[in-house]
Motif scaffolding. Structure first.
Motif, PDB file in Angstrom:
ATOM      1  N   PHE B  96       0.948  -1.436   0.271  1.00 22.55           N
ATOM      2  CA  PHE B  96      -0.293  -0.024   0.339  1.00 22.55           C
ATOM      3  C   PHE B  96       0.745   1.346   0.448  1.00 22.55           C
ATOM      4  O   PHE B  96       0.665   3.112  -0.767  1.00 22.55           O
ATOM      5  N   PHE B  97       1.777   0.717   0.689  1.00 27.31           N
ATOM      6  CA  PHE B  97       2.935   2.279   0.380  1.00 27.31           C
ATOM      7  C   PHE B  97       3.567   2.552  -0.562  1.00 27.31           C
ATOM      8  O   PHE B  97       3.587   3.519  -0.583  1.00 27.31           O
ATOM      9  N   ASP B  98       4.047   1.336  -1.083  1.00 24.59           N
ATOM     10  CA  ASP B  98       4.600   2.167  -2.704  1.00 24.59           C
ATOM     11  C   ASP B  98       3.454   2.187  -3.808  1.00 24.59           C
ATOM     12  O   ASP B  98       4.134   2.770  -4.267  1.00 24.59           O
ATOM     13  N   MET B  99       2.854   1.716  -3.293  1.00 26.43           N
ATOM     14  CA  MET B  99       1.077   1.855  -4.800  1.00 26.43           C
ATOM     15  C   MET B  99       1.095   3.500  -4.778  1.00 26.43           C
ATOM     16  O   MET B  99       1.167   4.033  -5.266  1.00 26.43           O
ATOM     17  N   LYS B 100       0.715   3.581  -3.276  1.00 30.03           N
ATOM     18  CA  LYS B 100       0.503   5.288  -2.721  1.00 30.03           C
ATOM     19  C   LYS B 100       1.218   6.429  -3.396  1.00 30.03           C
ATOM     20  O   LYS B 100       1.393   7.452  -3.851  1.00 30.03           O
ATOM     21  N   MET B 153      -9.921   4.598   6.383  1.00 29.97           N
ATOM     22  CA  MET B 153      -9.203   5.387   7.758  1.00 29.97           C
ATOM     23  C   MET B 153      -7.913   4.717   8.171  1.00 29.97           C
ATOM     24  O   MET B 153      -6.630   4.876   8.089  1.00 29.97           O
ATOM     25  N   ALA B 154      -8.064   2.397   8.048  1.00 30.29           N
ATOM     26  CA  ALA B 154      -7.381   1.835   8.551  1.00 30.29           C
ATOM     27  C   ALA B 154      -6.115   1.619   7.583  1.00 30.29           C
ATOM     28  O   ALA B 154      -4.907   1.400   7.890  1.00 30.29           O
ATOM     29  N   PHE B 155      -5.966   2.034   6.735  1.00 29.31           N
ATOM     30  CA  PHE B 155      -5.128   1.951   5.308  1.00 29.31           C
ATOM     31  C   PHE B 155      -4.618   3.495   5.521  1.00 29.31           C
ATOM     32  O   PHE B 155      -3.436   3.530   4.532  1.00 29.31           O
ATOM     33  N   ASN B 156      -5.063   4.396   5.831  1.00 28.14           N
ATOM     34  CA  ASN B 156      -3.948   5.855   6.423  1.00 28.14           C
ATOM     35  C   ASN B 156      -3.053   5.743   6.837  1.00 28.14           C
ATOM     36  O   ASN B 156      -2.934   5.470   7.791  1.00 28.14           O
ATOM     37  N   MET B 157      -1.402   5.575   6.441  1.00 20.67           N
ATOM     38  CA  MET B 157      -0.932   4.997   7.083  1.00 20.67           C
ATOM     39  C   MET B 157      -0.151   6.128   8.488  1.00 20.67           C
ATOM     40  O   MET B 157       0.430   5.696   8.915  1.00 20.67           O
ATOM     41  N   GLU B 158      -0.266   7.607   7.556  1.00 23.63           N
ATOM     42  CA  GLU B 158       0.049   8.811   9.031  1.00 23.63           C
ATOM     43  C   GLU B 158      -1.224   8.510   9.918  1.00 23.63           C
ATOM     44  O   GLU B 158      -0.699   8.322  11.347  1.00 23.63           O
ATOM     45  N   LEU B 159      -2.243   7.818  10.333  1.00 21.15           N
ATOM     46  CA  LEU B 159      -3.212   7.661  11.093  1.00 21.15           C
ATOM     47  C   LEU B 159      -2.589   6.732  11.687  1.00 21.15           C
ATOM     48  O   LEU B 159      -2.887   6.252  12.751  1.00 21.15           O
ATOM     49  N   PHE B 160      -2.430   5.103  11.383  1.00 24.27           N
ATOM     50  CA  PHE B 160      -2.207   4.039  11.638  1.00 24.27           C
ATOM     51  C   PHE B 160      -1.435   3.750  10.858  1.00 24.27           C
ATOM     52  O   PHE B 160      -1.218   2.568  10.216  1.00 24.27           O
ATOM     53  N   PRO B 162       2.403   1.348  10.014  1.00 20.65           N
ATOM     54  CA  PRO B 162       2.480  -0.359  10.131  1.00 20.65           C
ATOM     55  C   PRO B 162       2.931  -1.175  11.652  1.00 20.65           C
ATOM     56  O   PRO B 162       2.972  -1.677  11.567  1.00 20.65           O
ATOM     57  N   ASN B 163       4.063  -0.224  11.575  1.00 16.99           N
ATOM     58  CA  ASN B 163       4.502  -0.377  13.170  1.00 16.99           C
ATOM     59  C   ASN B 163       4.027  -0.571  14.067  1.00 16.99           C
ATOM     60  O   ASN B 163       4.082  -1.796  14.637  1.00 16.99           O
ATOM     61  N   LEU B 164       2.825   0.254  14.105  1.00 16.26           N
ATOM     62  CA  LEU B 164       2.722   0.216  15.358  1.00 16.26           C
ATOM     63  C   LEU B 164       1.347  -0.579  15.429  1.00 16.26           C
ATOM     64  O   LEU B 164       0.641  -0.577  16.187  1.00 16.26           O
ATOM     65  N   TYR B 165       0.697  -0.671  14.001  1.00 16.80           N
ATOM     66  CA  TYR B 165      -1.094  -0.665  14.339  1.00 16.80           C
ATOM     67  C   TYR B 165      -0.697  -1.905  12.806  1.00 16.80           C
ATOM     68  O   TYR B 165      -0.321  -1.838  11.866  1.00 16.80           O
ATOM     69  N   ASN B 166      -1.752  -2.934  13.497  1.00 15.22           N
ATOM     70  CA  ASN B 166      -2.164  -4.514  12.694  1.00 15.22           C
ATOM     71  C   ASN B 166      -3.229  -3.602  11.853  1.00 15.22           C
ATOM     72  O   ASN B 166      -4.161  -3.690  12.169  1.00 15.22           O
ATOM     73  N   ILE B 167      -2.949  -3.557  10.435  1.00 17.04           N
ATOM     74  CA  ILE B 167      -4.315  -3.100   9.803  1.00 17.04           C
ATOM     75  C   ILE B 167      -5.839  -3.833   9.899  1.00 17.04           C
ATOM     76  O   ILE B 167      -6.570  -3.833   9.983  1.00 17.04           O
ATOM     77  N   LEU B 168      -5.191  -4.919   9.886  1.00 12.64           N
ATOM     78  CA  LEU B 168      -5.980  -6.231   9.971  1.00 12.64           C
ATOM     79  C   LEU B 168      -6.874  -5.976  11.464  1.00 12.64           C
ATOM     80  O   LEU B 168      -8.324  -6.248  11.125  1.00 12.64           O
ATOM     81  N   LYS B 169      -6.431  -5.964  12.457  1.00  9.35           N
ATOM     82  CA  LYS B 169      -7.372  -5.583  13.840  1.00  9.35           C
ATOM     83  C   LYS B 169      -7.566  -4.593  13.672  1.00  9.35           C
ATOM     84  O   LYS B 169      -8.475  -4.607  13.948  1.00  9.35           O
ATOM     85  N   VAL B 170      -7.121  -3.108  12.755  1.00 11.08           N
ATOM     86  CA  VAL B 170      -7.927  -2.239  12.484  1.00 11.08           C
ATOM     87  C   VAL B 170      -8.980  -2.343  12.375  1.00 11.08           C
ATOM     88  O   VAL B 170     -10.750  -2.166  12.642  1.00 11.08           O
TER      89      VAL B 170
END
Lengths: 198, 198
Positions: B96-100, B153-160, B162-170
């Motif tokens: 997702f990082f790379d794509m954006k 929102m869960a894919f918003n990497m500034e908000l969550f 990925p080193n702190l939050y697990n996207i799936l969990k969100v």
């Protein structure tokens, strides 16, 4: 005098938005000279920033009073909703447009307020869980972020164009859904009672 | 051959993200020459776009199958969640990082998919209300927008981050909260049963 200017400007911005209110209009409303305003504020952008800071500080004070006065976390959310409802019923939404577009520094300050808000929501969630009014499985860290971002969503004018959506209605829909999504059966009972009373 | 390249590239992007997979890597994996890849795709950005379109089309097909196979709107949401869970469990979030960052056109296409998704959510809400599984007071227009934006929102990497939050969990936290916020008592009963079964 500085506070009087801030209060008057705030009230005028609320009624007419920011762009259509000139420094002349504010001076006239106060019966003072424009020079007096410029004695306290470098320019309109500076005035807008001070008004924003003042409004945020007032909101903070009210929030603390609400937290103090509330019997439980659900009542706290209901009183906060009431405060927001009163604000949104009295604001010309053009204010948010103007602020974002012409006074980005003030808008940023307003948005940065989120970090404070996040802590308030977290505290509310933790207390609700402790009192068994909210489900214990809730991930407070994630849920508080989702909530605070959702509040912002209603102010997102691309998402909810003000000519098509009423901001207040969006906020009330989202807070109602938020609460129903976190409560236990006991919490739901209290919520149903409290929302009729407040 | 074109489809084989797309499928292989997709699987490699899922495992390693986009940036670290070169056209050489893909050719090697397929046992073909890089020239063959460039016969079908103008450049890597073009390949990424085709892979994105393909993934979106597959997701759409799966969603239609889910809608067809589901006994009720709650089961539909549960099966969709399962599909998302399987996707997120197998994806390297770097994708997702790379794509954006490096393939904004593909990212935009992926984001534009929201309008389709919005219609699916609306349909689900209307059916749930008709079946008395969701509360009739829900404003479908507003709630569907809030839901689709929350998924993003869960894919918003500034908000969550990925080193702190697990996207799936969100995502799982947010869908669970979403459903609990819209259901009636009858709907909640079905939800509690269904989520254990799926």
């Amino acid at each position: 005098m500085q506070q009087r200017i801030i209060d008057t400007a705030e009230s005028m911005f609320f009624r007419f938005g920011i762009r259509s209110v000139t420094m002349d209009d504010i001076a006239k409303e106060l019966g003072i000279s424009k020079k007096t305003i410029y004695h306290y504020f470098a320019d309109k952008d500076d005035l807008v920033e001070k008004v924003t800071e003042n409004a945020m500080s007032n909101q903070m004070t009210k929030t603390c009073m609400i937290i103090d006065a509330s019997k439980n976390p659900i009542e706290e959310l209901m009183f906060s909703t009431k405060m927001m409802r009163e604000m949104l019923e009295n604001v010309n939404v053009v204010l948010f447009f103007d602020m974002k577009k012409y006074h980005p520094n003030s808008w940023k300050k307003y948005m940065d307020f989120k970090t404070v808000h996040l802590e308030i929501v977290k505290k509310n969630l933790n207390e609700g869980i402790a009192q068994k009014l909210y489900r214990s499985e809730i991930n407070v860290e994630i849920m508080s972020k989702l909530r605070v971002e959702t509040i912002d969503m209603a102010f997102n004018m691309e998402l909810f164009p003000p000519n098509l959506y009423n901001i207040l209605k969006v906020q009330l829909e989202s807070i109602d859904h938020f609460i129903r999504g976190i409560v236990t059966a006991k919490g739901l009972e209290i919520y149903e009672k409290t929302r009729l009373a407040i």
